[in-house]
Design a protein around this motif. Structure first.
Motif, PDB file in Angstrom:
ATOM      1  N   PRO A  88      78.397  82.981  25.424  1.00 40.88           N
ATOM      2  CA  PRO A  88      78.071  83.887  24.311  1.00 40.88           C
ATOM      3  C   PRO A  88      76.681  83.599  23.729  1.00 40.88           C
ATOM      4  N   ALA A  89      76.293  82.329  23.693  1.00 39.76           N
ATOM      5  CA  ALA A  89      74.971  81.979  23.164  1.00 39.76           C
ATOM      6  C   ALA A  89      73.859  82.550  24.045  1.00 39.76           C
ATOM      7  N   MET A  90      74.049  82.493  25.356  1.00 39.15           N
ATOM      8  CA  MET A  90      73.035  83.059  26.258  1.00 39.15           C
ATOM      9  C   MET A  90      73.007  84.584  26.158  1.00 39.15           C
ATOM     10  N   ALA A  91      74.154  85.205  25.922  1.00 41.57           N
ATOM     11  CA  ALA A  91      74.177  86.659  25.715  1.00 41.57           C
ATOM     12  C   ALA A  91      73.359  86.997  24.464  1.00 41.57           C
ATOM     13  N   TYR A  92      73.530  86.211  23.415  1.00 39.25           N
ATOM     14  CA  TYR A  92      72.760  86.390  22.185  1.00 39.25           C
ATOM     15  C   TYR A  92      71.263  86.227  22.472  1.00 39.25           C
ATOM     16  N   PHE A  93      70.924  85.169  23.218  1.00 33.64           N
ATOM     17  CA  PHE A  93      69.529  84.887  23.553  1.00 33.64           C
ATOM     18  C   PHE A  93      68.917  86.038  24.354  1.00 33.64           C
ATOM     19  N   ARG A  94      69.610  86.469  25.394  1.00 34.48           N
ATOM     20  CA  ARG A  94      69.095  87.556  26.239  1.00 34.48           C
ATOM     21  C   ARG A  94      68.975  88.864  25.455  1.00 34.48           C
ATOM     22  N   ALA A  95      69.925  89.116  24.577  1.00 32.73           N
ATOM     23  CA  ALA A  95      69.854  90.322  23.742  1.00 32.73           C
ATOM     24  C   ALA A  95      68.623  90.269  22.837  1.00 32.73           C
ATOM     25  N   ALA A  96      68.328  89.098  22.309  1.00 31.02           N
ATOM     26  CA  ALA A  96      67.146  88.954  21.455  1.00 31.02           C
ATOM     27  C   ALA A  96      65.876  89.260  22.247  1.00 31.02           C
ATOM     28  N   LEU A  97      65.786  88.752  23.478  1.00 25.72           N
ATOM     29  CA  LEU A  97      64.612  89.025  24.317  1.00 25.72           C
ATOM     30  C   LEU A  97      64.516  90.502  24.659  1.00 25.72           C
ATOM     31  N   THR A  98      65.659  91.114  24.961  1.00 26.13           N
ATOM     32  CA  THR A  98      65.681  92.545  25.286  1.00 26.13           C
ATOM     33  C   THR A  98      65.197  93.360  24.093  1.00 26.13           C
ATOM     34  N   ASP A  99      65.676  93.018  22.907  1.00 26.72           N
ATOM     35  CA  ASP A  99      65.282  93.767  21.720  1.00 26.72           C
ATOM     36  C   ASP A  99      63.802  93.580  21.403  1.00 26.72           C
ATOM     37  N   LEU A 100      63.257  92.410  21.675  1.00 24.55           N
ATOM     38  CA  LEU A 100      61.833  92.196  21.434  1.00 24.55           C
ATOM     39  C   LEU A 100      60.969  92.995  22.395  1.00 24.55           C
ATOM     40  N   ALA A 101      61.478  93.273  23.580  1.00 24.87           N
ATOM     41  CA  ALA A 101      60.721  94.027  24.579  1.00 24.87           C
ATOM     42  C   ALA A 101      60.695  95.522  24.269  1.00 24.87           C
ATOM     43  N   SER A 102      61.571  95.984  23.409  1.00 24.40           N
ATOM     44  CA  SER A 102      61.640  97.399  23.046  1.00 24.40           C
ATOM     45  C   SER A 102      60.958  97.615  21.701  1.00 24.40           C
ATOM     46  N   GLU A 103      59.965  98.472  21.670  1.00 31.50           N
ATOM     47  CA  GLU A 103      59.244  98.728  20.413  1.00 31.50           C
ATOM     48  C   GLU A 103      60.184  99.253  19.336  1.00 31.50           C
ATOM     49  N   ASN A 104      61.082 100.161  19.677  1.00 34.35           N
ATOM     50  CA  ASN A 104      62.009 100.701  18.684  1.00 34.35           C
ATOM     51  C   ASN A 104      62.922  99.620  18.126  1.00 34.35           C
ATOM     52  N   ARG A 105      63.422  98.777  18.997  1.00 28.36           N
ATOM     53  CA  ARG A 105      64.317  97.716  18.522  1.00 28.36           C
ATOM     54  C   ARG A 105      63.565  96.650  17.756  1.00 28.36           C
ATOM     55  N   ARG A 106      62.329  96.396  18.147  1.00 24.94           N
ATOM     56  CA  ARG A 106      61.532  95.424  17.412  1.00 24.94           C
ATOM     57  C   ARG A 106      61.268  95.926  15.990  1.00 24.94           C
ATOM     58  N   ARG A 107      61.059  97.228  15.850  1.00 29.88           N
ATOM     59  CA  ARG A 107      60.886  97.800  14.512  1.00 29.88           C
ATOM     60  C   ARG A 107      62.160  97.625  13.695  1.00 29.88           C
ATOM     61  N   ALA A 108      63.306  97.780  14.347  1.00 29.31           N
ATOM     62  CA  ALA A 108      64.584  97.598  13.647  1.00 29.31           C
ATOM     63  C   ALA A 108      64.736  96.147  13.193  1.00 29.31           C
ATOM     64  N   LEU A 109      64.330  95.218  14.038  1.00 29.30           N
ATOM     65  CA  LEU A 109      64.399  93.802  13.668  1.00 29.30           C
ATOM     66  C   LEU A 109      63.477  93.496  12.497  1.00 29.30           C
ATOM     67  N   LEU A 110      62.303  94.084  12.511  1.00 26.28           N
ATOM     68  CA  LEU A 110      61.367  93.874  11.420  1.00 26.28           C
ATOM     69  C   LEU A 110      61.972  94.358  10.104  1.00 26.28           C
ATOM     70  N   PHE A 111      62.636  95.502  10.145  1.00 27.90           N
ATOM     71  CA  PHE A 111      63.291  95.990   8.929  1.00 27.90           C
ATOM     72  C   PHE A 111      64.359  94.997   8.477  1.00 27.90           C
ATOM     73  N   LEU A 112      65.178  94.517   9.414  1.00 29.61           N
ATOM     74  CA  LEU A 112      66.234  93.566   9.064  1.00 29.61           C
ATOM     75  C   LEU A 112      65.673  92.368   8.311  1.00 29.61           C
ATOM     76  N   PHE A 113      64.620  91.791   8.863  1.00 31.42           N
ATOM     77  CA  PHE A 113      64.039  90.603   8.250  1.00 31.42           C
ATOM     78  C   PHE A 113      63.419  90.918   6.893  1.00 31.42           C
ATOM     79  N   GLN A 114      62.699  92.036   6.806  1.00 36.30           N
ATOM     80  CA  GLN A 114      62.082  92.389   5.527  1.00 36.30           C
ATOM     81  C   GLN A 114      63.152  92.646   4.465  1.00 36.30           C
ATOM     82  N   ALA A 115      64.198  93.367   4.838  1.00 39.78           N
ATOM     83  CA  ALA A 115      65.268  93.669   3.878  1.00 39.78           C
ATOM     84  C   ALA A 115      65.951  92.379   3.423  1.00 39.78           C
ATOM     85  N   ALA A 116      66.235  91.487   4.362  1.00 42.79           N
ATOM     86  CA  ALA A 116      66.916  90.238   4.022  1.00 42.79           C
ATOM     87  C   ALA A 116      66.038  89.338   3.162  1.00 42.79           C
ATOM     88  N   MET A 117      64.748  89.350   3.408  1.00 42.83           N
ATOM     89  CA  MET A 117      63.852  88.528   2.603  1.00 42.83           C
ATOM     90  C   MET A 117      63.703  89.098   1.190  1.00 42.83           C
TER      91      MET A 117
END
Length: 181
Positions: A88-117
């Motif tokens: 499960p940890a490697m699935a999490y890791f690979r999903a993180a890499l996949t999301d970073l490679a996608s501009e749309n998903r990276r934008r979603a991650l940026l929102f997550l971090f900004q909102a949480a901060m």
């Protein structure tokens, strides 16, 4: 007088467009620049059209937050389905890499971090999501894998530092060795 917002009513498509525009604005200008008027204007919709889907700024932000978490959860599930033998940890890791490679998903991650901060409400919900979705698996190897994934996420989303493809490959190899039963 012709209404400039004459557009075929396509609720699902308009909602998706509004979310994409909002993600783009957050990525480009930051979460504080997110206003209903600006999102509606960039989407080419009336403010009333936006309010039909999101009756307030907080409703729009909540939808962005949920969409971000749903996308990442789907990425984790997809990794598990494609490679059921990985931890499960490697699935999490690979999903993180996949999301970073996608501009749309990276934008979603940026929102997550900004909102949480910015707001305790989102920090609390993100913490709950982590507790529900974080792999526990084989102890310290799982924890290390998740921490590395989160570090790469932060580096990729915020541009703190660059990880070359060779370095990324070496990290993957090392983590796979750590997560092999």
């Amino acid at each position: 007088m012709k209404n400039r917002y004459q557009r075929k009513k396509e609720p699902a498509e308009n909602r998706r467009l509004l979310l994409e525009v909002a993600f783009g604005m957050v990525s480009e200008l930051g979460i504080d620049a997110l206003t209903l008027e600006a999102v509606a204007a960039r989407a080419g919709l009336s403010k009333g059209g936006l309010l039909h889907h999101f009756p307030s700024k907080s409703a729009l932000q909540e939808a962005l937050f949920r969409e971000s978490l749903d996308q990442f959860s789907a990425s984790i599930r997809q990794e598990r389905e494609q490679s059921p033998e990985i931890s499960p940890a490697m699935a999490y890791f690979r999903a993180a890499l996949t999301d970073l490679a996608s501009e749309n998903r990276r934008r979603a991650l940026l929102f997550l971090f900004q909102a949480a901060m910015k707001e305790e409400y989102y920090r609390t919900h993100l913490t709950e999501w982590y507790r529900e979705h974080l792999p526990e698996g084989n102890g310290i190897a799982s924890l290390l894998t998740v921490l590395v994934a989160d570090g790469l996420w932060n580096a990729g989303v915020f541009g703190f530092y660059t990880v070359t493809e060779e370095q990324q490959s070496q990290i993957i190899t090392l983590l796979e060795q750590l997560n092999t039963p």
